[in-house]
Design a protein around this motif. Structure first.
Motif, mmCIF file in Angstrom:
data_model
loop_
_atom_site.group_PDB
_atom_site.id
_atom_site.type_symbol
_atom_site.label_atom_id
_atom_site.label_comp_id
_atom_site.label_asym_id
_atom_site.label_seq_id
_atom_site.Cartn_x
_atom_site.Cartn_y
_atom_site.Cartn_z
ATOM 1 N N VAL A 69 43.346 76.829 44.542
ATOM 2 C CA VAL A 69 43.187 77.411 45.875
ATOM 3 C C VAL A 69 42.208 78.490 45.843
ATOM 4 C CG1 VAL A 69 43.808 78.302 48.216
ATOM 5 C CG2 VAL A 69 45.267 76.371 47.153
ATOM 6 N N SER B 25 50.409 75.652 31.884
ATOM 7 C CA SER B 25 48.954 75.415 31.227
ATOM 8 C C SER B 25 48.021 76.873 31.312
ATOM 9 C CB SER B 25 48.125 74.535 31.903
ATOM 10 O OG SER B 25 48.296 74.450 33.255
ATOM 11 N N TRP B 39 43.396 84.588 38.590
ATOM 12 C CA TRP B 39 44.139 83.493 38.588
ATOM 13 C C TRP B 39 45.606 83.538 38.445
ATOM 14 C CZ3 TRP B 39 40.481 79.577 39.208
ATOM 15 C CH2 TRP B 39 39.181 79.922 38.993
ATOM 16 N N THR B 40 46.204 82.566 39.251
ATOM 17 C CA THR B 40 47.706 82.583 39.566
ATOM 18 C C THR B 40 48.454 82.014 38.254
ATOM 19 O OG1 THR B 40 47.460 80.388 40.534
ATOM 20 C CG2 THR B 40 47.413 82.428 42.020
ATOM 21 N N THR C 83 31.562 79.818 44.470
ATOM 22 C CA THR C 83 32.540 78.552 44.212
ATOM 23 C C THR C 83 32.326 77.632 43.468
ATOM 24 O OG1 THR C 83 31.975 77.446 46.184
ATOM 25 C CG2 THR C 83 33.818 78.896 46.261
ATOM 26 N N LEU C 86 32.691 78.900 40.020
ATOM 27 C CA LEU C 86 34.434 79.166 39.516
ATOM 28 C C LEU C 86 34.739 77.700 39.248
ATOM 29 C CD1 LEU C 86 35.664 81.849 41.841
ATOM 30 C CD2 LEU C 86 35.076 82.081 39.466
ATOM 31 N N THR C 87 34.236 76.376 39.713
ATOM 32 C CA THR C 87 34.469 75.171 39.746
ATOM 33 C C THR C 87 34.103 74.826 38.245
ATOM 34 O OG1 THR C 87 34.266 74.876 41.879
ATOM 35 C CG2 THR C 87 34.778 72.953 40.564
ATOM 36 N N GLY C 88 33.146 75.621 37.516
ATOM 37 C CA GLY C 88 32.897 75.508 36.131
ATOM 38 C C GLY C 88 31.650 74.954 35.890
ATOM 39 N N HIS C 211 38.723 79.939 32.857
ATOM 40 C CA HIS C 211 39.551 79.583 33.869
ATOM 41 C C HIS C 211 38.557 78.854 34.876
ATOM 42 C CE1 HIS C 211 43.048 82.208 33.232
ATOM 43 N NE2 HIS C 211 41.907 83.119 32.623
ATOM 44 N N LYS C 212 39.075 77.912 35.688
ATOM 45 C CA LYS C 212 38.337 77.152 36.848
ATOM 46 C C LYS C 212 39.208 76.671 37.500
ATOM 47 C CE LYS C 212 37.487 73.473 33.374
ATOM 48 N NZ LYS C 212 36.577 72.874 32.778
ATOM 49 N N PHE C 213 38.578 76.185 38.871
ATOM 50 C CA PHE C 213 39.379 75.238 39.465
ATOM 51 C C PHE C 213 39.291 73.777 39.272
ATOM 52 C CE2 PHE C 213 39.645 78.289 42.673
ATOM 53 C CZ PHE C 213 38.357 78.823 42.936
ATOM 54 N N ASP C 214 40.552 73.519 38.820
ATOM 55 C CA ASP C 214 40.671 71.968 38.177
ATOM 56 C C ASP C 214 42.087 71.539 38.416
ATOM 57 O OD1 ASP C 214 41.152 70.099 36.332
ATOM 58 O OD2 ASP C 214 39.777 70.886 34.978
ATOM 59 N N THR C 215 42.452 70.401 39.047
ATOM 60 C CA THR C 215 43.506 69.845 39.489
ATOM 61 C C THR C 215 44.514 69.564 38.427
ATOM 62 O OG1 THR C 215 42.637 67.590 39.504
ATOM 63 C CG2 THR C 215 42.591 68.937 41.731
ATOM 64 N N ASP C 216 43.977 69.603 37.209
ATOM 65 C CA ASP C 216 44.688 69.382 36.031
ATOM 66 C C ASP C 216 45.669 70.917 35.629
ATOM 67 O OD1 ASP C 216 42.719 67.037 34.423
ATOM 68 O OD2 ASP C 216 44.278 66.784 35.944
ATOM 69 N N ILE C 217 44.956 71.947 35.964
ATOM 70 C CA ILE C 217 45.325 73.192 35.475
ATOM 71 C C ILE C 217 46.155 73.760 36.644
ATOM 72 C CG2 ILE C 217 44.757 75.358 34.953
ATOM 73 C CD1 ILE C 217 42.143 74.522 33.786
ATOM 74 N N GLY C 218 45.486 73.733 37.766
ATOM 75 C CA GLY C 218 46.172 74.032 39.276
ATOM 76 C C GLY C 218 46.280 75.545 39.416
ATOM 77 N N GLU C 219 45.392 76.334 38.720
ATOM 78 C CA GLU C 219 45.377 77.766 39.144
ATOM 79 C C GLU C 219 44.665 78.048 40.225
ATOM 80 O OE1 GLU C 219 44.155 79.936 35.382
ATOM 81 O OE2 GLU C 219 42.362 78.472 35.175
ATOM 82 N N SER C 220 44.917 79.350 40.952
ATOM 83 C CA SER C 220 44.191 79.662 42.011
ATOM 84 C C SER C 220 43.402 80.917 41.965
ATOM 85 C CB SER C 220 45.224 79.647 42.979
ATOM 86 O OG SER C 220 45.607 78.375 43.571
ATOM 87 N N TRP C 221 42.598 81.301 42.663
ATOM 88 C CA TRP C 221 42.007 82.612 42.533
ATOM 89 C C TRP C 221 41.617 83.131 44.011
ATOM 90 C CZ3 TRP C 221 40.556 86.808 40.714
ATOM 91 C CH2 TRP C 221 39.522 87.733 41.093
#
Lengths: 303, 617, 397
Positions: A69, B25, B39-40, C83, C86-88, C211-221
């Motif tokens: 998010v 991860s 980053w969370t 964004t 940040l998505t890479g 770090h990036k937006f990746d559904t495999d990682i799941g981290e948020s910013w």
């Protein structure tokens, strides 16, 4: 044995939304986020502007949503989502959903330019506006979504202007999908989110979510209040595809608006005349919507 | 929201959560021990938002008002659900678990179950009585047998009186495994069912069939066998291990001044009149009959007399709205041409000018300040009127004939004194119930008394399971504020078909027909199952904190702690609330760590199967 | 001898390079194309528009495989840049003046998010009143936003600096601005060397952020932080900024070696034995070179210090360059009300604490885009030699 409001949808929870979040007890918005997130599924990246949802998202380093998010500035939700969406396409990941969860302030007011621009470009995202009819997170100030005569901290005598009709405005952009929904009819909301999820292009859903504190509603009444909004005709549930093909899902059931207004402290000051005025406004808008539907029926492309 | 007076123990349906950790991860940034600023790295389910709540939801079976109000303790929503699902045999078995005479009660019960039925919130109460009528007749048509007797206890109990109280007691004793002999003074069993209620309300064939089915369980019945006095009673006590007295109230109350004023043969006792009607013996009583009395017996007399061709007037002390007779009976009586003079009394009677009698009457109101149990009529000034009749029939109530027993049993206010829970009399081993021991003169009360007495007797005789099988008294039935009408579609109530008046007056054929199958199904669909969870999932769906979760399997799966116990005990789980029918859940549990106590689950439960309990710290 | 229209003296032309006659803006477009950004969210504003137009043409011709997002405002353009980054994916954009002002909120957001965006800003006067003239106040007003800032002297340098900026930005995860002035650079045509794609690909590694937006990682910013976290975050950002000068020097040295041109983070021009040095940045440097040549020819020991890396201000390098020079004359094309010329102010702050620091004059010479010719520069040098420096900047056009 599912009930009237849940029977048409399978709530197989994917647990995309975590417990332990900061929403007020009984929060209508948290309920909506639950339905939306679990329907969108884990293959989603979310964008959240400053709003109650931003607080519900959790404090660093914890997130209440099991998807990536991004918290953006208040004006920029749709533009930020567009950036993610385009980057994903460049990466060959166009199966990943991009979801905006924005409040009404970030959609109707300061965020409107970005929303309109994204709609014109038909950016690929599902934009869900969680509409609690005011800037509730900052102390219940008025937004252009606040209805006529509602009391807010910036309109203590009742708002002098009408609520913006965001669904019609977005329909006028002729984007693939526009819909209204509310938490009192979760199967309808979930069906629409699923339908939107499986389309491409700009998809917009405005979800009426009662704010207990801002509207002055009891802790356990969010669902009942949101149903009354529909059943009185205040907030009909309908869909518009490509700006032309209207489908009315639920209109008024003949319940007078008092039944809806009397549950909310923000309307406690109304006189009988004002209530009549509101009723007349609701009836008029409903009849206009029906006229529009009738007029377009059979004339739209793809009908 | 419902409040409860019950003390809050740790609710049976709560448990602590499983806490999930951060995602594996994401690499942590910054120095060791410092939370990364960008980053969370974890999820919010580590936060115990349960500490916020001031009230907590409890999933628990609650009695429905119909169940709580039934004098027999009938678990009504359970068998109505059976009709709804098309499982009629199972439904009937659930019904006869308490009441062996559904075809009877379905016709004559005063249906207090319908009094507080919550369906009234939408349109009208559910036709519970009609559904019982339907199931009772279906069982007779299908020839279904009552449940088999229980494990033989090797003890014998005598039941004195073959009316509804006595037969009900015999039934429940037999199910508990006792050998039972019923002593009936009359030629046939049934008591008032057979001799006191007219054929057009309760056909003798129906009574006979339900009694025969009962006797098929191996109950011995001796008719023409009165237990007439204290000596006979003592003989029974010697021969049997316990005795149940259900001799009814067969002595009609009299109004002596009437007989003096009217002359010989002009005043009859209503009970005797009805008895004669059932035997098919009609007397030549003249054309005009005045019935005195406002209860079911008075209506039965009046309506029977109409069928036999009399012109009938009824003088009742009470105003129509509060007459003891059932409203349907009064309505049908009026349709049948009975002239009703309610709120009136007969002050004097004298011979009439052209034969017959003249009744001087006056309109009255009932003094509200009268002590309970006593009726004090107050004449209305200027309310005098005159009636003319050929015969007067009184139906003003009966008393039990207890004189034969002398001082051997305690009697108060003309009825036998009994313990309200066990129905034990003042004599050890002797129990009593029905009209002989109660002023609540209803068939269902009698059947209920017989059942309670059977358990009282079983406890007295040391039956090991009597307490477990009995089911305790029910409190705090679901009230209408706890129903959420949104979840039920508007559906008109089906009424049973009443024959047209002209047809009714031609004879003693049944005036009211039972439901047709589709009407019964439709009416059963209107039952909302108050207090009984049907797993609609609303509480699960409407929680913003996902704090209500579903049981992986039905009650019986391992997991939920009740109170302090650790791993789940299925029996403890399903009987978490006293009186809970088996398999009634709970099917959901509350995550203590997250529930914020908003009450949405309680408000959106359509049927009051979740309640909110205040939390004190 | 070099003028502002020449490639740098050290240029080496390599096989595969193209030589094109390009405006400064178009040179930027080619530089961007070589860097291979995936997404370019952009909004038109005079005098930046040719940058976007050329990119559009190159994309249509099939030379530039890029997603060009025509945003509905600069604020949205920068929001989408952040964004996408940040998505890479690698991101590029450009703007000027009012557009840069409108982006201001998002510039802070970008550096806080550690998004390595590269943006070209065309310096233009800021309203009100309206004007379209070269003036550096727009980019200088962003000096607190946490963006690296490079000021270029000509189109060639802009092209080369765009490519180098991606290297530095992505290494340190900080956004970078490459800045050139309206019309003097943006619209002036000159021969430009466009390096080959192969060489640039070898110079710029693919963008692969930790770090990036990746559904495999799941981290948020972006979740709310507490005070301590905010403090640490800013400190980390500062630490990254401190590494920029050395990283820029390395990037520039590698560029010289692999692609044939280098500029340094500052340049000393004819500083040997100088009694006075002109300090300048941007287009004025070209004119100042001519002025210095004129002065040296007349036997006057005046040199030129060109500032290229402005943010972070390269304090140590500047001190080393001016050590022993008795007098400095700052000439600049910007004005911060209440303070004066920004370069003047930053330079004095940089020199504070030096033993025997130079005396510093500051002249507001080209504010609003007024022309500053080499002759004018010589006049200002004469003026500086006749008067004592004053703390404030002096208006002189």
């Amino acid at each position: 044995m599912p009930t009237e409001a849940t029977k048409n949808y399978d709530f197989t929870e994917e647990k995309v939304f975590n417990s332990g979040h900061n929403a007020c007890p009984g929060c209508g918005e948290a309920l909506a986020v639950r339905y939306v997130l679990n329907t969108m599924g884990p293959n989603t990246i979310g964008v959240v502007p400053p709003s109650c949802i931003a607080i519900i998202s959790g404090p660093q380093p914890y997130s209440s949503m099991r998807i990536p998010v991004y918290q953006t500035t208040l004006e920029a939700s749709a533009a930020s989502a567009a950036g993610i969406s385009r980057a994903l396409q460049r990466q060959g990941k166009d199966d990943v959903n991009v979801l905006v969860l924005a409040g009404d302030g970030g959609t109707y007011d300061i965020g409107f330019q970005a929303l309109s621009g994204a709609a014109e470009r038909n950016e690929d995202m599902v934009y869900v506006c969680l509409d609690n009819e005011g800037y509730m997170n900052t102390g219940s100030q008025k937004s252009s979504s606040t209805p006529y005569l509602a009391v807010t901290s910036s309109t203590p005598g009742g708002k002098p202007s009408d609520k913006k009709d965001i669904a019609e405005i977005m329909a006028a952009h002729r984007i693939p999908y526009v819909a209204t929904a509310t938490v009192g009819y979760p199967d309808d909301l979930a069906r629409k989110v699923a339908k939107a999820r499986d389309m491409k292009g700009m998809r917009f859903i405005v979800v009426l979510t009662p704010c207990l504190d801002g509207w002055g509603v009891a802790d356990d009444e969010a669902v009942r209040v949101s149903r009354l909004a529909v059943d009185t005709g205040f907030f009909p549930l309908y869909e518009v595809e490509d700006g032309e093909r209207y489908t009315i899902n639920r209109g008024p059931k003949g319940v007078p608006v008092e039944r809806y207004l009397e549950l909310q402290k923000r309307y406690r000051h109304l006189t009988a005349d004002q209530t009549r005025e509101i009723q007349a406004g609701v009836d008029h808008r409903w009849s206009l919507l029906q006229s529009r539907v009738d007029c377009l029926a059979g004339r739209s492309k793809g009908a | 929201m419902s409040k409860t007076t019950r003390k809050a123990a740790a609710p049976a349906t709560h448990r602590p959560t499983e806490v999930t950790g951060p995602p594996a991860s994401a690499p942590a940034a910054g120095q060791a021990g410092e939370i990364p600023t960008i980053w969370t790295t974890g999820w919010t389910d580590v936060f115990n938002t349960g500490t916020w709540r001031a009230a907590t939801p409890v999933h628990e079976w609650r009695p429905s008002p119909c169940h709580a109000d039934c004098p027999i303790g009938n678990a009504i929503p359970t068998w109505i659900a059976g009709i709804r699902e098309g499982a009629h045999l199972e439904a009937w078995l659930a019904l006869v678990d308490t009441n062996p005479f559904p075809a009877v009660t379905g016709r004559v019960c005063h249906h207090p179950c319908e009094g507080h039925c919550n369906r009234e919130v939408l349109e009208a109460v559910v036709g519970i009585n009609g559904l019982e009528h339907y199931l009772g007749d279906l069982a007779l048509a299908e020839g279904w047998a009552l449940p088999a007797p229980g494990e033989a206890q090797g003890k014998r109990v005598a039941v004195v009186g073959g009316g509804p109280a006595g037969l009900s007691c015999a039934y429940h004793l037999r199910r508990l495994g006792y050998d039972v002999t019923v002593f009936e003074a009359h030629a046939e069993l049934g008591g008032l069912l057979r001799y006191g209620i007219p054929e057009y309300r309760l056909p003798a064939a129906v009574v006979a069939a339900e009694i025969a089915r009962l006797l098929d369980m191996g109950i011995e019945a001796r008719t023409n066998a009165p237990v007439a006095d204290a000596a006979a009673l003592e003989a029974l006590e010697a021969e049997f291990d316990a005795v149940f007295l259900a001799v009814g109230a067969q002595q009609a109350k009299e109004l002596p001044h009437l007989e003096e004023g009217a002359g010989a043969g002009r005043v009859l006792d209503g009970l005797e009149y009805l008895h004669r009607c059932t035997e098919g013996v009609a007397r030549d009583l003249g054309e005009h009959m005045t019935v005195i009395g406002g209860g079911s017996a008075a209506m039965d007399v009046a309506r029977s007399a109409r069928r036999l061709g009399h012109q009938v007037s009824v003088v009742a002390l009470e105003a129509r709205a509060v007459m003891p007779a059932q409203p349907e009976e009064i309505e049908q009586a009026l349709e049948e041409g009975v002239a009703l003079f309610d709120g009136a009394m007969v002050t004097a009677v004298e011979p009439g000018t052209d034969g017959g009698v003249t009744l001087r009457c006056v309109k009255v109101t009932l003094d509200p300040a009268a002590p309970p149990g006593e009726i004090r009529p107050v004449a209305v000034e200027g309310g005098e009127f005159i009636l003319a009749a050929d015969v007067i029939v009184t139906a003003i109530g009966q008393d039990p004939d207890l004189a034969p027993y002398g001082d051997s049993l305690s009697v108060e206010r003309a009825i036998l004194t009994v313990d309200p829970a066990t129905l034990a009399t003042s004599r050890a081993g002797v129990f009593a119930g029905g009209d002989a021991a109660s002023i609540d003169r209803y068939v269902s009360e009698a059947i209920g008394a017989g059942r309670r007495a059977a358990f009282g007797i079983a406890a007295h005789l040391g039956h090991s399971e009597a307490e477990a099988l009995r089911r305790p008294l029910l409190e705090e039935a679901v009230n209408r504020k706890e129903i959420n009408p949104f979840y039920f579609d508007f559906a008109e109530r089906h009424e049973r078909a009443v024959a047209p008046v002209t047809a009714r007056l031609t004879g003693f054929a049944e005036a009211v027909a039972g439901y047709e199958p589709d009407a019964a199904a439709a009416e059963a669909a209107r039952c909302m199952s108050c207090g009984i969870c049907v797993e609609c999932d609303n509480c699960f769906v409407f929680c913003p904190d996902m704090a209500v979760q579903k049981e992986a399997a039905r009650a019986g799966a391992d997991g939920v702690a009740t109170g302090e116990t650790a791993a789940g005990d299925a029996a403890a789980l399903s009987s978490a609330a006293p009186g809970a029918p088996p398999g009634s859940g709970p099917f959901y549990f509350v995550l203590d760590q997250y529930c914020k106590g908003c009450g949405l689950c309680v408000t959106e439960c359509p049927r009051g199967a979740v309640r909110l309990e205040q939390v004190t710290r | 001898m070099s003028t502002r229209n020449s490639p740098p003296a050290n240029e080496v032309q390599l096989a595969g390079d193209m030589r094109l006659l390009l405006s400064g803006n178009h040179a930027v477009s080619y530089g961007a194309m070589r860097a291979r950004p995936e997404v370019v969210p952009i909004y038109p504003i005079t005098p930046q528009t040719p940058i976007a137009e050329k990119i559009s043409d190159l994309q249509l011709a099939g030379d530039f495989d890029v997603d060009l997002m025509t945003a509905e405002s600069e604020h949205s353009a920068m929001s989408a840049c952040i964004t996408a980054s940040l998505t890479g994916v690698r991101v590029f954009t450009a703007t000027a003046s009012q557009g840069l002002m409108l982006m201001h909120e998002m510039l802070h957001y970008a550096s806080g998010a550690r998004a390595p965006i590269v943006m070209v800003n065309v310096n233009r006067t800021i309203g009100s009143p309206w004007g379209f003239w070269p003036d550096q106040t727009d980019s200088l007003a962003q000096r607190d936003t946490g963006w690296i800032q490079y000021y270029t002297e000509n189109g060639q340098e802009s092209l080369d600096t765009v490519i180098q900026a991606f290297r530095v930005a992505e290494e340190l995860l900080l956004p970078a601005m490459v800045i050139h002035e309206a019309f003097y650079i943006s619209h002036a045509l000159e021969p430009v060397t466009v390096p080959s794609q192969e060489r640039v690909d070898a110079y710029l590694p693919p963008f692969d952020p930790p770090h990036k937006f990746d559904t495999d990682i799941g981290e948020s910013w972006g979740n709310v932080v507490n005070q301590d976290m905010f403090y640490r975050h800013r400190k980390d950002l500062g630490a990254a900024m401190d590494l920029v000068p050395a990283a820029s020097v390395r990037a520039d040295a590698d560029y010289q070696e692999q692609l044939g041109r280098g500029y340094g983070i500052l340049e000393e021009y004819r500083m040997e034995g100088a009694e006075m040095a002109i300090v300048a940045f941007g287009a004025m440097v070209g004119s100042a070179r001519v002025a210095v040549d004129m002065l040296r020819e007349a036997g006057r020991p005046v040199g030129l210090l060109k500032i290229k890396l402005f943010r972070p201000f390269p304090i140590e390098e500047v001190r080393a360059a001016v050590a022993g020079v008795p007098r400095l004359v700052v000439m600049e094309r910007n004005f911060s009300p209440g303070v004066g010329g920004v370069l003047h102010q930053e330079l004095k702050a940089a020199l504070y604490g030096m033993t025997d620091p130079p005396a510093v004059h500051g002249y507001l010479a080209g504010v609003g885009g007024v022309n500053v010719s080499p002759k004018k520069i010589v006049e200002l040098v004469d003026k500086a030699q006749t008067e004592e420096p004053v703390p404030g900047s002096v208006w002189q056009r």
